[in-house]
Design a protein around this motif. Structure first.
Motif, PDB file in Angstrom:
ATOM      1  N   GLN B 181       7.292 -17.947  -1.698  1.00 16.90           N
ATOM      2  CA  GLN B 181       7.284 -17.757  -2.852  1.00 16.90           C
ATOM      3  C   GLN B 181       4.724 -18.115  -2.552  1.00 16.90           C
ATOM      4  O   GLN B 181       4.585 -17.269  -3.675  1.00 16.90           O
ATOM      5  CB  GLN B 181       7.142 -18.811  -3.289  1.00 16.90           C
ATOM      6  N   ALA B 183       3.065 -16.267  -0.947  1.00 18.32           N
ATOM      7  CA  ALA B 183       2.317 -15.253  -0.258  1.00 18.32           C
ATOM      8  C   ALA B 183       2.329 -14.611  -1.976  1.00 18.32           C
ATOM      9  O   ALA B 183       2.248 -13.711  -2.253  1.00 18.32           O
ATOM     10  CB  ALA B 183       3.852 -14.184   0.184  1.00 18.32           C
ATOM     11  N   LYS B 184       4.103 -14.691  -2.800  1.00 19.02           N
ATOM     12  CA  LYS B 184       3.613 -13.983  -3.778  1.00 19.02           C
ATOM     13  C   LYS B 184       2.527 -14.922  -4.954  1.00 19.02           C
ATOM     14  O   LYS B 184       2.433 -13.924  -6.051  1.00 19.02           O
ATOM     15  CB  LYS B 184       5.188 -14.364  -4.613  1.00 19.02           C
ATOM     16  N   ALA B 185       2.955 -16.165  -4.579  1.00 15.56           N
ATOM     17  CA  ALA B 185       1.380 -16.951  -5.494  1.00 15.56           C
ATOM     18  C   ALA B 185      -0.161 -16.213  -5.658  1.00 15.56           C
ATOM     19  O   ALA B 185      -0.800 -16.558  -5.656  1.00 15.56           O
ATOM     20  CB  ALA B 185       1.588 -18.212  -5.143  1.00 15.56           C
ATOM     21  N   LEU B 186      -0.128 -16.035  -3.945  1.00 16.24           N
ATOM     22  CA  LEU B 186      -1.522 -15.432  -3.979  1.00 16.24           C
ATOM     23  C   LEU B 186      -1.939 -14.137  -3.807  1.00 16.24           C
ATOM     24  O   LEU B 186      -2.236 -13.383  -3.570  1.00 16.24           O
ATOM     25  CB  LEU B 186      -1.660 -15.617  -1.956  1.00 16.24           C
ATOM     26  N   GLY B 187      -0.350 -13.253  -4.357  1.00 17.74           N
ATOM     27  CA  GLY B 187      -0.927 -12.018  -4.914  1.00 17.74           C
ATOM     28  C   GLY B 187      -0.615 -10.463  -4.331  1.00 17.74           C
ATOM     29  O   GLY B 187      -0.072  -9.649  -4.559  1.00 17.74           O
ATOM     30  N   MET B 188       0.751 -11.028  -3.110  1.00 15.99           N
ATOM     31  CA  MET B 188       1.093  -9.925  -2.968  1.00 15.99           C
ATOM     32  C   MET B 188       1.808  -9.517  -3.417  1.00 15.99           C
ATOM     33  O   MET B 188       2.768 -10.554  -4.160  1.00 15.99           O
ATOM     34  CB  MET B 188       1.590 -10.527  -0.976  1.00 15.99           C
ATOM     35  N   THR B 189       2.715  -8.636  -2.938  1.00 21.03           N
ATOM     36  CA  THR B 189       3.616  -7.687  -3.255  1.00 21.03           C
ATOM     37  C   THR B 189       4.821  -8.029  -2.978  1.00 21.03           C
ATOM     38  O   THR B 189       4.984  -8.455  -2.151  1.00 21.03           O
ATOM     39  CB  THR B 189       3.843  -6.280  -3.971  1.00 21.03           C
ATOM     40  N   HIS B 190       6.279  -7.522  -3.559  1.00 24.04           N
ATOM     41  CA  HIS B 190       7.426  -7.834  -2.829  1.00 24.04           C
ATOM     42  C   HIS B 190       7.125  -7.001  -1.213  1.00 24.04           C
ATOM     43  O   HIS B 190       7.771  -7.689  -0.363  1.00 24.04           O
ATOM     44  CB  HIS B 190       8.275  -7.146  -3.906  1.00 24.04           C
ATOM     45  N   SER B 191       6.930  -5.899  -1.702  1.00 23.64           N
ATOM     46  CA  SER B 191       7.421  -4.956   0.064  1.00 23.64           C
ATOM     47  C   SER B 191       6.121  -5.570   1.193  1.00 23.64           C
ATOM     48  O   SER B 191       6.702  -6.148   2.745  1.00 23.64           O
ATOM     49  CB  SER B 191       7.138  -3.772  -0.148  1.00 23.64           C
ATOM     50  N   GLN B 192       5.057  -5.974   1.177  1.00 23.34           N
ATOM     51  CA  GLN B 192       3.814  -6.809   1.377  1.00 23.34           C
ATOM     52  C   GLN B 192       4.516  -7.685   1.917  1.00 23.34           C
ATOM     53  O   GLN B 192       4.327  -7.702   3.009  1.00 23.34           O
ATOM     54  CB  GLN B 192       2.713  -6.556   1.581  1.00 23.34           C
ATOM     55  N   ARG B 196       5.104  -8.474   6.134  1.00 24.44           N
ATOM     56  CA  ARG B 196       3.903  -9.330   6.404  1.00 24.44           C
ATOM     57  C   ARG B 196       4.365 -10.328   7.092  1.00 24.44           C
ATOM     58  O   ARG B 196       4.376 -11.061   7.853  1.00 24.44           O
ATOM     59  CB  ARG B 196       2.290  -9.025   6.065  1.00 24.44           C
TER      60      ARG B 196
END
Ligand SMILES: Nc1ncnc2c1ncn2[C@@H]1O[C@H](COP(=O)(O)OP(=O)(O)OP(=O)(O)O)[C@@H](O)[C@H]1O
Ligand SMILES: [Mg+2]
Lengths: 264, 314
Positions: B181, B183-192, B196
């Motif tokens: 969540q 990571a998503k909120a920070l703008g990272m994509t699903h695969s990133q 990572r």
């Protein structure tokens, strides 16, 4: 107080959201001006977290519109109709909204510094040096300049939450969302996180804060909003809402939830 | 330690358990008896064991077994990671395809699969690369492509993939979803996020069962002897069908399997320690020390030290 020409930072118009047949948000209208701090309070299950998650498009919305800094989040408009963006575009799009969670949600396998530089490198495509330099500044700002190499498991809850705040700020957000940022903390650690939030508010950041800390709300909020069952039932200055609530639900909630802060 | 201090300053005397000592003596006596009979029974033919243990045929069998284990397990890991990611994909068609793969490979015996792959040329005499309803771009003769070695690697690896998929999926689900969540909120994509944040942490959960799977694979490779591939077991069989020294050669085989398993176990322990980022650093020879500690009886205050050590180890 606010000049008429200034564009609002956040505009929510009739935002609706349902999970299955249950409507969790039934038309939320909210405007946050740049530099303004809005505190969102309300009973458990009233939809506060859901609303925040809609603002940065962690959840899709079923009706209404949401714009941050004049731009729709997660959608584009064509002939008056909203179209959901593809994941990649939505990701770039939501990076301008920072979010801080109740459970910190730090990346457990990375040090505090690595937590902060990860997204700027991957999403904003900063070089490692740039990312590290700004991360060090942010760590100093939240009072943790010596703890950059610590893993989250080696930090106290309050320190972890301050790293999480620094991590969100590293994306240079226009708007910060806080979802009960101090609820998971021991009472003696609440203060250090609140003072970081206070400093942020004083620096002119636009913020939407879901909180049960009425003392913080009274002191830092420009506007206070009371939500119940997916609707905003009352809004006004903190003093107004806390000392002289108009709605019966607000009165009931305030007498139960925060007796020490209210003169009821 | 000088014992002239008053009694109340001395450490408490640990409780004694004479029954335990009797039990150890009995168990050790039985073990000794078994050992002596194994060594002195001439029908074990230890001289023949020694003769064949390092013979060329056996050694080349060992090499094939180790190579097959590593390659098939690697293929299994790659297939498993792919399947696990597919099963967790938001695309339901993709997720269901992965499920069907698992259903098929876990639902049929490996031995049947191996024989099936071996005979695939009867089903598909030609392999082609192309699109449905169009002329193929390239085509191969199945018999040339499907050698016993290829069958063994494919059969073992594809089957292993189904089991690794469940292990990897468990590891991915074991990583707290709040971090995804964030990571998503920070703008990272699903695969990133997957690459990572989730997979590096899932690795710690995936590694111990993967070690088990590798050890299991080592022994499962003995199935390929039905494909007339000269692995460890097949090499031994080829000798004892000639010489009728069945028992000594099976002992040779077992000694090699146990040795390789031990090496794999140590490797797994070391890898796990490297991954467990400082949370509990333990030296690998613990196991040996633990095995011997009951037999070589330490003096009393050493025993107390040992107790302290054990309680901090746990
Ligand atoms: N993913 C979901 N699926 C189904 N229902 C959900 C989901 N997330 C939230 N809800 C429901 O939506 C309602 C509002 O939840 P939300 O988390 O927004 O409340 P809240 O105001 O943040 O409460 P709290 O103060 O306890 O955090 C609740 O009734 C909850 O059960
Ligand atoms: Mg909530």
């Amino acid at each position: 107080m606010v000049e008429p020409k200034v564009e609002p930072m956040l505009v929510a118009e009739g935002v609706r959201k349902s999970y299955g047949s249950v409507e969790v948000l039934s038309g939320i209208d909210l405007v946050v001006m740049p530099g303004q701090v809005t505190c969102l309070v309300g009973p458990s299950g009233s939809g506060k977290s859901t609303f925040l998650r809609c603002v940065n498009h962690l959840e899709s919305i079923d009706g209404g519109r949401l714009a941050v800094n004049g731009q729709l989040v997660g959608y584009r408009e064509e002939k008056g109709r909203l179209h959901e963006l593809k994941e990649r575009e939505a990701c770039r799009n939501r990076a301008c909204v920072g979010m801080v969670f109740q459970n910190f949600n730090l990346f457990q396998h990375m040090s505090a510094l690595e937590n902060i530089i990860e997204a700027p490198q991957r999403v904003l495509k900063l070089s490692k040096e740039e990312a590290i330099n700004s991360a060090r500044e942010l760590l100093a700002m939240v009072g943790l300049s010596t703890r950059g190499d610590s893993l989250p498991s080696q930090l106290s809850g309050g320190q972890q939450q301050r790293v999480a705040i620094a991590r969100a700020l590293a994306m240079k957000p226009k708007l910060m969302l806080f979802d009960e940022a101090t609820s998971a903390l021991d009472p003696e650690l609440v203060g250090e996180v609140l003072s970081a939030m206070r400093a942020l508010a004083a620096s002119g950041m636009s913020m939407v804060v879901v909180t049960h800390e009425m003392g913080f709300a009274r002191e830092a909020a420009d506007e206070m909003v009371f939500m119940d069952a997916g609707l905003i039932v009352e809004r006004g200055s903190p003093d107004q809402v806390l000392d002289n609530p108009q709605h019966a639900r607000t009165k009931a909630f305030l007498t139960k939830a925060c007796r020490p802060y209210c003169r009821l | 330690m000088p014992e002239d201090r008053p009694a109340h300053e001395l450490p408490p005397i640990p409780a004694r358990y004479p029954g335990r000592r009797v039990a150890s003596v009995i168990v050790l006596l039985i073990a000794a008896q078994v050992l002596i009979s194994v060594i002195t029974n001439p029908r074990f033919k230890w001289d023949i064991v020694g003769e064949y243990l390092f013979s060329d045929i056996i050694l080349s069998g060992v090499r094939l077994t180790i190579g097959l284990t590593l390659i098939a397990q690697l293929l299994g890991i790659v297939v498993g990671v792919g399947l696990a990611v597919m099963r967790l994909s938001p695309n339901h068609t993709v997720a269901r395809c992965a499920w069907v793969y698992l259903w098929f490979f876990r639902g049929t015996p490996l031995l049947v699969q191996l024989i099936f792959w071996y005979n695939i040329s009867a089903l598909y005499p030609k392999f082609t690369i192309g699109l449905p309803f169009l002329e193929p771009f390239v085509s191969f003769n199945a018999n040339a492509l499907i050698t016993p070695l290829a069958v063994a690697i494919l059969g073992l690896g594809l089957n292993e993939g189904a089991y690794m998929a469940e292990i990897v999926r468990g590891g991915i689900l074991g990583v707290d979803s709040g971090q995804s969540q964030a990571a998503k909120a920070l703008g990272m994509t699903h695969s990133q996020t997957l690459r990572r944040i989730v997979l590096p942490q899932a690795l710690r959960l995936i590694l111990p069962p993967s070690g088990n799977q590798t050890i299991l694979m080592l022994k499962t490779t003995s199935l390929v002897s039905i494909l007339a591939l000269a692995d460890l077991l097949y090499s031994a069989q080829s000798i004892y069908t000639r010489t009728f020294q069945t028992i000594p050669l099976l002992i040779v085989v077992s000694l090699w399997y146990i040795t390789i398993t031990s090496v794999l176990t140590v490797g797994q322990t070391i890898l796990e320690q490297k991954l467990s980022n400082g949370s509990s650093r333990q030296a690998p020879p613990q196991m040996l020390r633990w095995l011997l500690s009951g037999i070589v009886r330490p003096r009393r205050n050493q025993r107390l030290d040992q107790k302290k050590l054990e309680s901090t180890d746990g």
